[in-house]
Design an enzyme around this catalytic site. Structure first.
Site, PDB file in Angstrom:
ATOM      1  N   SER A  96       0.834  -1.189   0.000  1.00 18.01           N
ATOM      2  CA  SER A  96       0.000   0.000   0.000  1.00 18.01           C
ATOM      3  C   SER A  96       0.877   1.252   0.000  1.00 18.01           C
ATOM      4  O   SER A  96       1.662   1.458  -0.920  1.00 18.01           O
ATOM      5  CB  SER A  96      -0.960  -0.050   1.193  1.00 18.01           C
ATOM      6  OG  SER A  96      -2.000   0.876   1.062  1.00 18.01           O
ATOM      7  N   ASP A 134      -9.582  -5.058  -5.232  1.00 15.27           N
ATOM      8  CA  ASP A 134      -8.853  -4.093  -4.405  1.00 15.27           C
ATOM      9  C   ASP A 134      -8.962  -2.703  -5.034  1.00 15.27           C
ATOM     10  O   ASP A 134      -8.491  -2.493  -6.150  1.00 15.27           O
ATOM     11  CB  ASP A 134      -7.385  -4.516  -4.288  1.00 15.27           C
ATOM     12  CG  ASP A 134      -6.599  -3.654  -3.306  1.00 15.27           C
ATOM     13  OD1 ASP A 134      -7.019  -2.523  -3.027  1.00 15.27           O
ATOM     14  OD2 ASP A 134      -5.534  -4.118  -2.843  1.00 15.27           O
ATOM     15  N   HIS A 139      -8.287  -5.169   0.035  1.00 14.94           N
ATOM     16  CA  HIS A 139      -6.968  -4.542   0.180  1.00 14.94           C
ATOM     17  C   HIS A 139      -6.123  -5.228   1.253  1.00 14.94           C
ATOM     18  O   HIS A 139      -4.912  -5.023   1.322  1.00 14.94           O
ATOM     19  CB  HIS A 139      -7.120  -3.055   0.496  1.00 14.94           C
ATOM     20  CG  HIS A 139      -5.834  -2.291   0.413  1.00 14.94           C
ATOM     21  ND1 HIS A 139      -5.009  -2.325  -0.699  1.00 14.94           N
ATOM     22  CD2 HIS A 139      -5.209  -1.483   1.317  1.00 14.94           C
ATOM     23  CE1 HIS A 139      -3.951  -1.578  -0.479  1.00 14.94           C
ATOM     24  NE2 HIS A 139      -4.033  -1.061   0.734  1.00 14.94           N
TER      25      HIS A 139
END
Length: 220
Positions: free
Chosen positions: A125, A190, A202
């Site tokens: 991320s 996601d 996610h």
């Protein structure tokens, strides 16, 4: 006037990246930023992990910790690990910059202390954006305060493992010299890396641990 235009352009790019990253905000966690490395300091491979936004765990409960456990089983050589020391906080404007600085400085220092050591760079991320900055991905290095890895050390990166990568969503990949060394995983649905509509995806990356570990092992 030129400087003002450049500044506004950089701010627009930063705002776009952070807007995407905001989708990946996870649960708030307490972590110890003073904790640095574990395992052997001069192991054959150093797994350097930039965790996701407010991700709990030492290397990161969603990616870093389970991935490192899997890598220790898959790698044919000894491995250590390093937790990138950065805020991983979208409310901190210097978060990405501090992440790239710490990851790059760690690789430089380890290269001096352990000349034969190679590196597996891992980002999840917001942490994936940090890795992009270290590798020199243009959309990230255009932002203020990014610290790319010096060219003479790029060969030491044996592999790059990215998960839930927001830079992928806006159409950018790693620089060409890292392309064959990079595996980029995006769960179906996601929204952060693939524009999906299911935020729960996610954090759904358990399926990617072994493929990522075997990929990294093949590059050592």
């Amino acid at each position: 006037m030129v400087n003002r235009k450049v500044s506004l352009f950089e701010r627009w790019r930063a705002a776009r990246i952070f807007a995407v990253l905001l989708l990946g905000v996870g649960v708030t966690a307490t972590t110890n930023l003073g904790m640095q490395a574990h395992a052997d300091d001069c192991a054959a491979v150093d797994v350097v992990v930039a965790r996701g936004t407010h991700e709990p765990g030492f290397l990161g409960a969603t990616i870093g910790d389970p991935l490192y456990d899997t890598l220790q089983q898959a790698l044919p050589v000894s491995a250590g690990a390093y937790r990138v020391n950065y805020p991983a906080d979208l409310l901190d404007a210097a978060s990405l910059s501090r992440g790239t600085q710490d990851m790059t400085n760690h690789v430089i220092q380890q290269s001096e202390a352990c000349p034969d050591q190679r590196f597996i760079l891992v980002g999840y991320s917001q942490g994936a954006a940090v890795v992009h900055g270290v590798l020199g991905t243009g959309i990230v290095t255009a932002l203020p305060g990014i610290y790319p890895l010096p060219g003479e050390l790029q060969w030491k990166v044996s592999s790059v493992l990215l998960f839930g990568d927001p830079i992928r969503l806006i159409g950018w990949g790693v620089p060409g010299q890292f392309g064959w060394r990079t595996a980029n995983y995006c769960a179906g649905g996601d929204p952060v890396c693939g524009g999906g509509i299911d935020p729960t995806q996610h954090s759904n990356y358990g399926w990617a641990m072994w493929p990522a570990a075997w990929f990294a092992a093949s590059q050592v």
